[in-house]
Scaffold this active site. Structure first.
Site, PDB file in Angstrom:
ATOM      1  N   ARG A  28     -30.258 -41.579 -24.662  1.00  0.00           N
ATOM      2  CA  ARG A  28     -28.946 -40.543 -24.399  1.00  0.00           C
ATOM      3  C   ARG A  28     -29.224 -39.713 -23.311  1.00  0.00           C
ATOM      4  O   ARG A  28     -28.226 -39.545 -22.587  1.00  0.00           O
ATOM      5  CB  ARG A  28     -28.741 -39.762 -25.860  1.00  0.00           C
ATOM      6  CG  ARG A  28     -28.394 -40.724 -26.764  1.00  0.00           C
ATOM      7  CD  ARG A  28     -28.451 -39.766 -28.264  1.00  0.00           C
ATOM      8  NE  ARG A  28     -29.723 -39.443 -28.569  1.00  0.00           N
ATOM      9  CZ  ARG A  28     -30.025 -38.803 -29.658  1.00  0.00           C
ATOM     10  NH1 ARG A  28     -29.131 -38.673 -30.500  1.00  0.00           N
ATOM     11  NH2 ARG A  28     -31.234 -38.411 -29.992  1.00  0.00           N
ATOM     12  N   SER A  32     -26.740 -38.867 -35.518  1.00  0.00           N
ATOM     13  CA  SER A  32     -26.451 -38.834 -37.271  1.00  0.00           C
ATOM     14  C   SER A  32     -26.442 -37.391 -37.668  1.00  0.00           C
ATOM     15  O   SER A  32     -25.388 -37.122 -38.349  1.00  0.00           O
ATOM     16  CB  SER A  32     -27.375 -39.847 -37.911  1.00  0.00           C
ATOM     17  OG  SER A  32     -27.375 -41.003 -37.518  1.00  0.00           O
ATOM     18  N   HIS A  62     -25.393 -46.017 -32.347  1.00  0.00           N
ATOM     19  CA  HIS A  62     -26.625 -46.948 -32.698  1.00  0.00           C
ATOM     20  C   HIS A  62     -25.826 -48.466 -32.651  1.00  0.00           C
ATOM     21  O   HIS A  62     -26.385 -49.357 -31.979  1.00  0.00           O
ATOM     22  CB  HIS A  62     -26.664 -47.072 -34.220  1.00  0.00           C
ATOM     23  CG  HIS A  62     -27.544 -45.776 -34.564  1.00  0.00           C
ATOM     24  ND1 HIS A  62     -27.020 -44.745 -35.644  1.00  0.00           N
ATOM     25  CD2 HIS A  62     -28.455 -45.254 -34.175  1.00  0.00           C
ATOM     26  CE1 HIS A  62     -27.890 -43.778 -35.765  1.00  0.00           C
ATOM     27  NE2 HIS A  62     -28.900 -43.911 -34.982  1.00  0.00           N
ATOM     28  N   LYS A 120     -38.588 -37.217 -45.683  1.00  0.00           N
ATOM     29  CA  LYS A 120     -37.389 -36.727 -45.100  1.00  0.00           C
ATOM     30  C   LYS A 120     -36.217 -37.120 -46.161  1.00  0.00           C
ATOM     31  O   LYS A 120     -35.997 -38.296 -46.209  1.00  0.00           O
ATOM     32  CB  LYS A 120     -37.085 -37.149 -43.816  1.00  0.00           C
ATOM     33  CG  LYS A 120     -36.490 -36.179 -42.802  1.00  0.00           C
ATOM     34  CD  LYS A 120     -36.506 -37.022 -41.474  1.00  0.00           C
ATOM     35  CE  LYS A 120     -35.296 -36.806 -40.476  1.00  0.00           C
ATOM     36  NZ  LYS A 120     -35.640 -37.559 -39.322  1.00  0.00           N
TER      37      LYS A 120
HETATM   38  O1  PNS Z   1     -33.534 -42.454 -35.938  1.00  0.00           O
HETATM   39  P1  PNS Z   1     -34.960 -41.825 -36.039  1.00  0.00           P
HETATM   40  O2  PNS Z   1     -35.157 -40.970 -36.966  1.00  0.00           O
HETATM   41  O3  PNS Z   1     -34.967 -41.023 -34.327  1.00  0.00           O
HETATM   42  O4  PNS Z   1     -36.144 -42.791 -35.548  1.00  0.00           O
HETATM   43  C1  PNS Z   1     -37.222 -42.586 -35.415  1.00  0.00           C
HETATM   44  C2  PNS Z   1     -38.284 -43.962 -35.799  1.00  0.00           C
HETATM   45  C3  PNS Z   1     -37.706 -44.162 -37.202  1.00  0.00           C
HETATM   46  C4  PNS Z   1     -37.892 -45.015 -34.952  1.00  0.00           C
HETATM   47  C5  PNS Z   1     -39.825 -43.499 -35.640  1.00  0.00           C
HETATM   48  O5  PNS Z   1     -39.946 -42.461 -36.427  1.00  0.00           O
HETATM   49  C6  PNS Z   1     -40.732 -44.459 -36.133  1.00  0.00           C
HETATM   50  O6  PNS Z   1     -41.092 -45.528 -35.385  1.00  0.00           O
HETATM   51  N1  PNS Z   1     -41.253 -44.239 -37.500  1.00  0.00           N
HETATM   52  C7  PNS Z   1     -41.953 -45.421 -38.089  1.00  0.00           C
HETATM   53  C8  PNS Z   1     -43.546 -44.788 -38.254  1.00  0.00           C
HETATM   54  C9  PNS Z   1     -44.193 -45.083 -37.019  1.00  0.00           C
HETATM   55  O7  PNS Z   1     -44.648 -46.159 -36.629  1.00  0.00           O
HETATM   56  N2  PNS Z   1     -44.797 -43.760 -36.556  1.00  0.00           N
HETATM   57  C10 PNS Z   1     -45.416 -44.038 -35.043  1.00  0.00           C
HETATM   58  C11 PNS Z   1     -44.688 -43.748 -34.121  1.00  0.00           C
HETATM   59  S1  PNS Z   1     -45.418 -44.001 -32.452  1.00  0.00           S
END
Ligand code: PNS
Length: 169
Positions: free
Chosen positions: A100, A137, A27, A51
């Protein structure tokens, strides 16, 4: 008055979103690289109430603030809601994400297209430093929980808090 006529300098903003439970060197590599490309980089800890994390949102924010302090143009906050709303409220036109491997691509492309369709926000993908292409993570937590060495995968502060948290369990 248009933005061009304004005396305020137009700041180029981007967001690096994620769960950051906890922040890893992977990150931080993406955040550091984004901080060289944009005037302000917002790091958004997106709250997902379904979560249960190892670290609370406050703890994740604290770890992120400590480990990004050296960059100078990084702002760390949490947000409960859609990422596009976080962007709208702060006038952020770009999301920066690390890629990645090909396995990341399908879901990241879906999210990028959804976010663009919802609000016009663009997603820019940065290829992860190959040193961190296997890093997440979740894996860090799993390896550390079984006593594996993750010293090279997270900053020293995260390692200390992770060791402490796992010992409490
Ligand atoms: O670190 P992660 O868990 O892979 O991150 C995923 C994250 C938090 C970036 C994604 O789940 C997100 O943007 N969540 C916010 C809610 C949202 O906007 N959902 C629609 C995505 S198209």
């Amino acid at each position: 008055m248009t933005a061009l006529e304004s005396e305020e300098p137009l700041l180029r903003r981007a967001v690096c979103p994620g769960s950051f439970d906890p922040v890893t060197n992977g990150h931080l590599d993406i955040i550091a690289r984004a901080s060289k490309l944009y005037d302000v980089v917002h790091v958004a800890v997106m709250i997902n109430k379904s979560k249960q994390g190892l670290f609370s949102v406050e703890e994740r924010l604290d770890l992120l603030r400590e480990t990004t302090a050296e960059y100078g143009n990084v702002e760390v906050e949490s947000f409960h809601g859609l990422l596009v709303d976080f962007c709208k409220q702060r006038d952020i036109p770009a999301i920066v994400k690390g890629l990645r491997a090909v396995s990341d691509f399908d879901y990241e492309l879906q999210m990028a297209q959804m976010n663009n369709g919802l609000s016009g926000v663009e997603t820019l993908f940065v290829p992860t430093n190959p040193t961190y292409s296997f890093l997440s993570s979740s894996l860090v937590k799993e390896v550390a929980a079984w006593g594996g060495d993750v010293t090279h995968l997270v900053p020293p502060l995260v390692l200390r808090r992770l060791t402490q948290r796992l010992a409490e369990r």
